[in-house]
Design a protein around this motif. Structure first.
Motif, mmCIF file in Angstrom:
data_model
loop_
_atom_site.group_PDB
_atom_site.id
_atom_site.type_symbol
_atom_site.label_atom_id
_atom_site.label_comp_id
_atom_site.label_asym_id
_atom_site.label_seq_id
_atom_site.Cartn_x
_atom_site.Cartn_y
_atom_site.Cartn_z
ATOM 1 N N PHE A 29 -21.207 -18.229 14.306
ATOM 2 C CA PHE A 29 -20.777 -17.621 15.570
ATOM 3 C C PHE A 29 -21.810 -17.836 16.664
ATOM 4 N N LEU A 30 -23.069 -17.525 16.365
ATOM 5 C CA LEU A 30 -24.104 -17.653 17.384
ATOM 6 C C LEU A 30 -24.241 -19.095 17.857
ATOM 7 N N GLY A 31 -24.249 -20.046 16.925
ATOM 8 C CA GLY A 31 -24.412 -21.439 17.318
ATOM 9 C C GLY A 31 -23.302 -21.931 18.218
ATOM 10 N N LEU A 32 -22.061 -21.675 17.838
ATOM 11 C CA LEU A 32 -20.924 -22.135 18.637
ATOM 12 C C LEU A 32 -20.789 -21.353 19.935
ATOM 13 N N PHE A 33 -21.008 -20.061 19.877
ATOM 14 C CA PHE A 33 -20.850 -19.229 21.068
ATOM 15 C C PHE A 33 -21.912 -19.567 22.115
ATOM 16 N N TYR A 34 -23.156 -19.677 21.683
ATOM 17 C CA TYR A 34 -24.224 -20.042 22.622
ATOM 18 C C TYR A 34 -23.952 -21.406 23.258
ATOM 19 N N THR A 35 -23.577 -22.373 22.433
ATOM 20 C CA THR A 35 -23.312 -23.717 22.955
ATOM 21 C C THR A 35 -22.203 -23.679 24.006
ATOM 22 N N PHE A 36 -21.137 -22.955 23.695
ATOM 23 C CA PHE A 36 -19.999 -22.847 24.607
ATOM 24 C C PHE A 36 -20.389 -22.170 25.912
ATOM 25 N N VAL A 37 -21.104 -21.057 25.827
ATOM 26 C CA VAL A 37 -21.448 -20.297 27.038
ATOM 27 C C VAL A 37 -22.394 -21.098 27.932
ATOM 28 N N VAL A 38 -23.394 -21.763 27.347
ATOM 29 C CA VAL A 38 -24.326 -22.538 28.168
ATOM 30 C C VAL A 38 -23.599 -23.722 28.818
ATOM 31 N N TRP A 39 -22.691 -24.362 28.074
ATOM 32 C CA TRP A 39 -21.902 -25.444 28.676
ATOM 33 C C TRP A 39 -21.056 -24.923 29.836
ATOM 34 N N VAL A 40 -20.452 -23.760 29.641
ATOM 35 C CA VAL A 40 -19.593 -23.185 30.684
ATOM 36 C C VAL A 40 -20.399 -22.849 31.936
ATOM 37 N N ILE A 41 -21.614 -22.319 31.760
ATOM 38 C CA ILE A 41 -22.400 -21.961 32.941
ATOM 39 C C ILE A 41 -22.828 -23.209 33.700
ATOM 40 N N VAL A 42 -23.006 -24.321 33.004
ATOM 41 C CA VAL A 42 -23.258 -25.593 33.683
ATOM 42 C C VAL A 42 -22.042 -25.974 34.528
ATOM 43 N N GLN A 43 -20.842 -25.767 33.974
ATOM 44 C CA GLN A 43 -19.615 -26.076 34.719
ATOM 45 C C GLN A 43 -19.463 -25.189 35.939
ATOM 46 N N ASP A 99 -20.038 -5.374 -2.548
ATOM 47 C CA ASP A 99 -20.053 -6.676 -3.234
ATOM 48 C C ASP A 99 -21.085 -7.598 -2.577
ATOM 49 N N PRO A 100 -22.381 -7.257 -2.676
ATOM 50 C CA PRO A 100 -23.411 -7.985 -1.928
ATOM 51 C C PRO A 100 -23.507 -9.478 -2.246
ATOM 52 N N ASP A 101 -23.174 -9.870 -3.490
ATOM 53 C CA ASP A 101 -23.291 -11.292 -3.829
ATOM 54 C C ASP A 101 -22.287 -12.150 -3.067
ATOM 55 N N ARG A 102 -21.239 -11.545 -2.570
ATOM 56 C CA ARG A 102 -20.268 -12.252 -1.738
ATOM 57 C C ARG A 102 -20.465 -11.933 -0.258
ATOM 58 N N THR A 103 -20.738 -10.674 0.036
ATOM 59 C CA THR A 103 -20.808 -10.227 1.430
ATOM 60 C C THR A 103 -22.014 -10.812 2.162
ATOM 61 N N VAL A 104 -23.184 -10.793 1.518
ATOM 62 C CA VAL A 104 -24.397 -11.274 2.182
ATOM 63 C C VAL A 104 -24.313 -12.753 2.550
ATOM 64 N N PRO A 105 -23.922 -13.655 1.617
ATOM 65 C CA PRO A 105 -23.792 -15.064 2.017
ATOM 66 C C PRO A 105 -22.762 -15.288 3.117
ATOM 67 N N ARG A 106 -21.620 -14.638 2.994
ATOM 68 C CA ARG A 106 -20.588 -14.820 4.017
ATOM 69 C C ARG A 106 -21.064 -14.329 5.376
ATOM 70 N N ALA A 107 -21.729 -13.177 5.386
ATOM 71 C CA ALA A 107 -22.239 -12.640 6.654
ATOM 72 C C ALA A 107 -23.271 -13.578 7.269
ATOM 73 N N THR A 108 -24.102 -14.194 6.425
ATOM 74 C CA THR A 108 -25.115 -15.126 6.929
ATOM 75 C C THR A 108 -24.463 -16.325 7.607
ATOM 76 N N TYR A 109 -23.492 -16.923 6.938
ATOM 77 C CA TYR A 109 -22.806 -18.080 7.523
ATOM 78 C C TYR A 109 -22.047 -17.698 8.791
ATOM 79 N N LEU A 110 -21.376 -16.565 8.761
ATOM 80 C CA LEU A 110 -20.621 -16.140 9.942
ATOM 81 C C LEU A 110 -21.542 -15.889 11.128
ATOM 82 N N ALA A 111 -22.673 -15.241 10.876
ATOM 83 C CA ALA A 111 -23.606 -14.947 11.962
ATOM 84 C C ALA A 111 -24.155 -16.231 12.579
ATOM 85 N N VAL A 112 -24.607 -17.154 11.723
ATOM 86 C CA VAL A 112 -25.152 -18.414 12.232
ATOM 87 C C VAL A 112 -24.070 -19.221 12.946
#
Length: 495
Positions: free
Chosen positions: A257-271, A242-255
């Motif tokens: 996840f990466l945005g929040l995860f990177y922000t969290f990890v860099v903040w934690v390493i500062v701590q 079901d690419p018309d649903r899967t591709v958009p959802r995967a795009t949002y999930l990837a962005v």
């Protein structure tokens, strides 16, 4: 004749069957999680955190986590327009298809060549990092001292084999490797939070006085490279369920996840080092910042595990980029833009095996050349080869955002779509991506460590490759108009 501008979820042609059927990519194979694993693995989260985030802290101060959050928000604007256009694209050429449909076939073919060039640059350059880290890790843990090209060539062989086999196998391998590298970062973050960091947990990183400074231009440039590869969700359209649903959802999930995860990890390493000492810790030895934190908060065994997982993180990234490249080449060969032989699909595994062999041979030749001239695998091979790829992908994202606006303005049949997704979001993304691309180009020394002559030569490759594609499109329009007319308009496996 142009294809109808209607969503295509119900237009997937049946799979070919029977002894005389032509082999094609394995349709309906990849689910949402599989595609997310592919594109997040390409970003190599553990590697970009342990290898690049300390530099973002060094150059940008303790406000560096916000740079990753800002880029994540920017790419969400891009994703809004990108995914709005997805149901109207039947071709799996990703940037190529989107840009051709919005800005015209010449720009599309330019984008196609630039995409193949950029993904190859990103993938092949990473073999230098793989060889460098693998050689160091094996030597440190096992006492076996072998030159980096040995590991680079071994990595090339493994990536070829996994790419040659079924996409299912690749998805399973990437899932396991990505979970492992994410888990070790979560382990480190959890230990730092439980122990309260070096001097208590603080939100100083998000204070305006640390965010709105001239220093932040540097971590913004470094952060944008950490997201490279997320847009490849569209490349797997033909193999998605079901690419018309899967591709958009995967795009949002990837962005997301990466945005929040990177922000969290860099903040934690500062701590981990404290707001007052984090920049000093990065300055003393940025390459060891994460390893020092792991040893201090978890233990030496976890540091050894982290070193091993950086190697597997790079392997996962290499495989993800290999799969993206071979599918781009498959689309272009099927449309007769590249030699038809490169579009062959393996009858048993459903993989673009001929494109895989070509990409593997190219990687082997480039590794051999850099090894022969004695280039440093990280400081020269990785950084010099990867950098044009980063610039190229940024340029493609900018063009794709412009293409979304143009596509929906030019096609009355799409007028029912939300203006926020089809005009506002992509227009904002186009402006911000243009600024970001300029920022990266002017601060290229952060990526390469080289002088202006090398840096501007690397930047010049992007317009040179793109214009080559435009010229080839003009030539194709004159000499092979029937091929030109079909560019980026058909499902290449439709038969």
């Amino acid at each position: 004749m142009t294809e109808p501008l209607v969503p295509t979820a119900s237009q997937q042609p049946p799979q070919a069957t029977g002894p005389g059927a032509s082999p094609h990519l394995q349709r309906g194979t990849l689910g949402l999680a599989d595609i997310v694993f592919f594109v997040v693995a390409a970003a190599a989260p553990l590697t970009v955190m342990a290898g690049i985030a300390p530099l973002a802290i060094l150059f940008g101060g303790i406000g560096a986590p916000v740079a990753y959050l800002a880029i994540g928000v920017l790419l969400c604007f891009f994703a809004a327009g990108f995914t709005a256009m997805t149901p109207y694209i039947r071709n799996a050429g990703a940037f190529y298809s989107y840009i051709a449909r919005g800005l015209g076939r010449p720009a599309g073919l330019g984008a196609a060549l630039l995409a193949v060039f950029s993904y190859n640059a990103l993938q092949i350059g990473t073999f230098g990092a793989f060889g460098f880290f693998a050689a160091g890790t094996v030597n440190d843990l096992l006492g076996v001292d072998l030159p980096w090209p040995v590991y680079a060539f071994a990595g090339i062989a493994v990536v070829w084999f996994l790419g040659f086999r079924s996409i299912n196998l690749g998805a399973k391998v990437l899932a396991a490797l990505l979970i492992a590298e994410t888990a070790v970062l979560v382990l480190l973050a959890g230990a730092i939070l439980i122990k309260g960091g070096a001097s208590g947990l603080s939100l100083d990183s998000f204070a305006p006085s640390h965010v709105f400074t001239s220093q932040m231009s540097a971590p913004l440039g470094l952060a944008v490279a950490a997201f490279i590869g997320f847009e490849a969700t569209a490349i797997y359209r033909e193999e998605a369920r079901d690419p018309d649903r899967t591709v958009p959802r995967a795009t949002y999930l990837a962005v997301g996840f990466l945005g929040l995860f990177y922000t969290f990890v860099v903040w934690v390493i500062v701590q981990a080092f404290g707001s007052a000492q984090a920049v000093g810790a990065a300055a003393r030895n940025p390459a060891e910042m994460f390893f020092t934190a792991m040893t201090r908060y978890v233990g030496g065994w976890a540091t050894d595990l982290q070193r091993v997982l950086i190697v597997t993180s790079l392997l996962a990234s290499l495989l993800a980029f290999h799969n993206a490249i071979t599918r781009y080449v498959h689309v272009l060969a099927a449309e007769h833009t590249l030699p038809a032989g490169l579009g062959r699909i393996h009858p048993r595994h459903g993989s673009p095996w001929s494109a895989g062999i070509a990409q593997t041979l190219l990687a082997a030749v480039v590794v051999a050349v850099f090894a022969a001239i004695g280039a440093h695998p990280y400081n020269q091979f990785l950084l010099w080869v990867n950098t044009p790829g980063v610039v190229g992908i940024l340029a493609l994202q900018t063009l794709a955002a412009c293409s979304v606006v143009s596509f929906f303005r030019r096609n009355p049949a799409t007028r029912g779509e939300s203006g926020l997704r089809t005009l506002v979001a992509p227009a904002v993304a186009a402006v911000l991506l243009t600024v970001t691309t300029g920022l990266v180009c002017t601060r290229l020394d952060l990526f390469t460590g080289a002088g202006p002559a090398v840096n501007w030569t690397l930047v010049a490759l992007t317009p040179a490759v793109f214009l080559t594609g435009v010229v080839l499109a003009a030539r194709m329009r004159r000499r092979r108009p029937h091929v030109y007319a079909k560019l980026a308009t058909t499902d290449v496996d439709a038969g």
